[in-house]
Design a protein around this motif. Structure first.
Motif, PDB file in Angstrom:
ATOM      1  N   ALA A 173       1.213  -0.952   0.026  1.00  9.06           N
ATOM      2  CA  ALA A 173       0.407  -0.155  -0.090  1.00  9.06           C
ATOM      3  C   ALA A 173       0.707   1.085  -0.047  1.00  9.06           C
ATOM      4  O   ALA A 173       0.547   1.753  -0.384  1.00  9.06           O
ATOM      5  CB  ALA A 173      -1.127   0.115   0.798  1.00  9.06           C
ATOM      6  N   HIS A 174       2.278   0.962   0.550  1.00 10.25           N
ATOM      7  CA  HIS A 174       3.104   2.210   0.977  1.00 10.25           C
ATOM      8  C   HIS A 174       4.096   2.333   0.280  1.00 10.25           C
ATOM      9  O   HIS A 174       5.852   3.085  -0.024  1.00 10.25           O
ATOM     10  CB  HIS A 174       3.023   2.779   1.949  1.00 10.25           C
ATOM     11  N   THR A 175       4.546   1.127  -0.266  1.00  9.46           N
ATOM     12  CA  THR A 175       6.082   0.936  -1.605  1.00  9.46           C
ATOM     13  C   THR A 175       5.358   0.930  -2.520  1.00  9.46           C
ATOM     14  O   THR A 175       4.726   0.045  -3.267  1.00  9.46           O
ATOM     15  CB  THR A 175       6.301  -0.103  -0.481  1.00  9.46           C
ATOM     16  N   ASP A 176       6.419   1.508  -3.466  1.00  6.84           N
ATOM     17  CA  ASP A 176       6.893   1.088  -4.746  1.00  6.84           C
ATOM     18  C   ASP A 176       7.180  -0.235  -5.016  1.00  6.84           C
ATOM     19  O   ASP A 176       7.800  -0.286  -4.383  1.00  6.84           O
ATOM     20  CB  ASP A 176       7.418   2.081  -5.604  1.00  6.84           C
ATOM     21  N   VAL A 177       6.436  -0.515  -6.204  1.00  3.99           N
ATOM     22  CA  VAL A 177       7.634  -2.087  -6.246  1.00  3.99           C
ATOM     23  C   VAL A 177       8.954  -1.893  -6.136  1.00  3.99           C
ATOM     24  O   VAL A 177       9.517  -2.713  -6.072  1.00  3.99           O
ATOM     25  CB  VAL A 177       6.613  -2.663  -7.375  1.00  3.99           C
ATOM     26  N   PHE A 178       9.437  -0.912  -7.484  1.00  5.73           N
ATOM     27  CA  PHE A 178      10.368  -1.121  -7.811  1.00  5.73           C
ATOM     28  C   PHE A 178      11.570  -0.626  -6.919  1.00  5.73           C
ATOM     29  O   PHE A 178      12.440  -1.397  -6.722  1.00  5.73           O
ATOM     30  CB  PHE A 178      10.891   0.334  -8.479  1.00  5.73           C
ATOM     31  N   VAL A 179      11.052  -0.665  -5.714  1.00  2.75           N
ATOM     32  CA  VAL A 179      11.624  -0.636  -4.371  1.00  2.75           C
ATOM     33  C   VAL A 179      11.854  -1.107  -3.446  1.00  2.75           C
ATOM     34  O   VAL A 179      13.121  -2.345  -3.715  1.00  2.75           O
ATOM     35  CB  VAL A 179      11.718   0.835  -3.535  1.00  2.75           C
ATOM     36  N   LEU A 180      10.783  -2.657  -3.754  1.00  7.54           N
ATOM     37  CA  LEU A 180      11.201  -3.722  -3.468  1.00  7.54           C
ATOM     38  C   LEU A 180      11.699  -4.773  -3.962  1.00  7.54           C
ATOM     39  O   LEU A 180      12.469  -5.664  -3.655  1.00  7.54           O
ATOM     40  CB  LEU A 180       9.212  -4.222  -3.532  1.00  7.54           C
ATOM     41  N   LEU A 181      11.470  -5.018  -4.919  1.00  6.38           N
ATOM     42  CA  LEU A 181      12.656  -5.382  -6.630  1.00  6.38           C
ATOM     43  C   LEU A 181      14.171  -5.250  -5.616  1.00  6.38           C
ATOM     44  O   LEU A 181      14.636  -6.302  -5.921  1.00  6.38           O
ATOM     45  CB  LEU A 181      12.488  -4.977  -7.826  1.00  6.38           C
TER      46      LEU A 181
END
Lengths: 260, 260
Positions: A173-181
């Motif tokens: 809900a609060h994090t970009d998928v790019f950052v998680l990847l």
């Protein structure tokens, strides 16, 4: 006296006059639209007379140009208040691969309504583009992305299975998928292939994004790879045409890294 | 038996079923749209049953997805003939700065209907972006650009005065302005700043581009410089959303030449 190099009022014939005036109105509207987008005009546009002088055209043409921009939802016009900018747009960078939250940093908080987050069997084309065998599972995400209270984009995302499973455990809900990847892979992202189209909002999408039926959307299809070249993220992103401008720069030569 | 991981028919409640089915139809439509654009399907799409198996969903959902694509003008459906691709799109490269004729090389002949080609006094914002003094003259071109018999884009172009005057002496019906700018300046083009939006076609533009009123257009605003950095060409380009896809690649890092 007003210099009217392209003054339609002097041209002969009603249909020709209307066509020429419409051509000029479009020409003026394009310049004004860009000024509004770029933020180089204030909350209120100059008056009709000033605009007519600036663009060396008639007030009728200016009125027609302003009508075009009003119909696009860009400006409001009121008898005494004049012409006010109704909606600012947000720039989404085309120069580097950025998540929505990264690109809108400082503009407000991006919040994602997660509409789906689950494993599914990859359709053949999705499997192929992610370098998977037919019938493998992928992680499917559907997120409606808000800046403040405004829906900006609807993102359909297919993630490679291993990293996707780990993404599911995080705060989508609060994090970009790019950052998680990048966090989960321990690599930075590498390159992405991008296709950009203008498509009309179907009724269901229009209701989801809170726009009129058939409103123009920017549709991005984007395949993103990790730095080592592994494709991990295939996305279909619908951005509200009235809220997002893609902005970037190009060079005449194809940059070296794109040729490699 | 068909595996229906996201089978709406099993969900409870009419409204929920309709919403879920619409979500799935959109998901399927996005994949099919991309396959049609990329040319990885033939003239005829697979049958509903095959598509339902491929996407692990119901035939009703497939029908709804095909209806979305039909409403976008991408496919035709006939009772016996099945589902045929109605319109191919053309890719316009985002990786390098190319004129329309260059980018469509081998796809057919680009022809320009020159609707205006004249000197005008630059509106202030145009003068500023081209690095000119207020009130200087520029060359204004308006071209409706065809590939074969199809209008693809409507280009409004402002050229710096000196090179613009020389451009006016050339064959604008059959030559890209980019090519002329390089020939006449003796320099290659350098970089360009680009903004991409989705906007609705106003009535006059719709008639010009032969699309329905309010059809989605890709709107490009592009400022192009010579290799020595001199801005020479400011354009407002409307591309038919149903005919053009912008395609390019991005990297996570901003390329060095863009930072300089």
């Amino acid at each position: 006296m007003q210099v009217s190099e392209m003054n339609t009022e002097r041209a002969g014939g009603g249909a020709t006059v209307r066509r020429l005036r419409a051509d000029q109105a479009r020409r003026v509207a394009d310049i004004l639209r860009h000024q509004i987008r770029a933020g180089t005009v204030g909350e209120t546009l100059p008056g009709e007379q000033e605009l007519a002088a600036e663009h060396r055209t008639s007030r009728n043409t200016i009125r027609e140009a302003l009508t075009l921009l009003r119909d696009e939802g860009l400006i409001d016009r009121a008898p005494r208040a004049g012409t006010r900018v109704a909606a600012r747009k947000f720039d989404h960078g085309l120069d580097a691969l950025l998540g929505l939250q990264e690109t809108l940093e400082g503009r407000g908080t991006v919040r994602n309504e997660v509409r789906a987050a689950q494993r599914i069997t990859a359709p053949a084309v999705v499997a192929r583009r992610l370098g998977l065998a037919p019938g493998e599972q992928v992680v499917y995400l559907e997120r409606l992305r808000y800046l403040g209270d405004q829906p900006l984009s609807l993102d359909l995302t297919y993630l490679a299975p291993e990293i996707g499973a780990r993404v599911l455990a995080h705060d989508l809900a609060h994090t970009d998928v790019f950052v998680l990847l990048e966090q989960l892979s321990g690599q930075s992202l590498g390159s992405a292939d991008l296709a950009v189209e203008a498509i009309p909002a179907d009724r269901h999408t229009a209701a989801t994004l809170d726009v009129p039926d058939s409103a123009p959307l920017l549709m991005l299809e984007r395949l993103t790879r990790l730095d080592d070249g592994t494709p991990v993220d295939l996305e279909y992103i619908r951005m509200r045409g009235d809220r997002i401008t893609l902005r970037g720069s190009l060079s005449r030569a194809i940059p070296e890294w794109k040729v490699l």
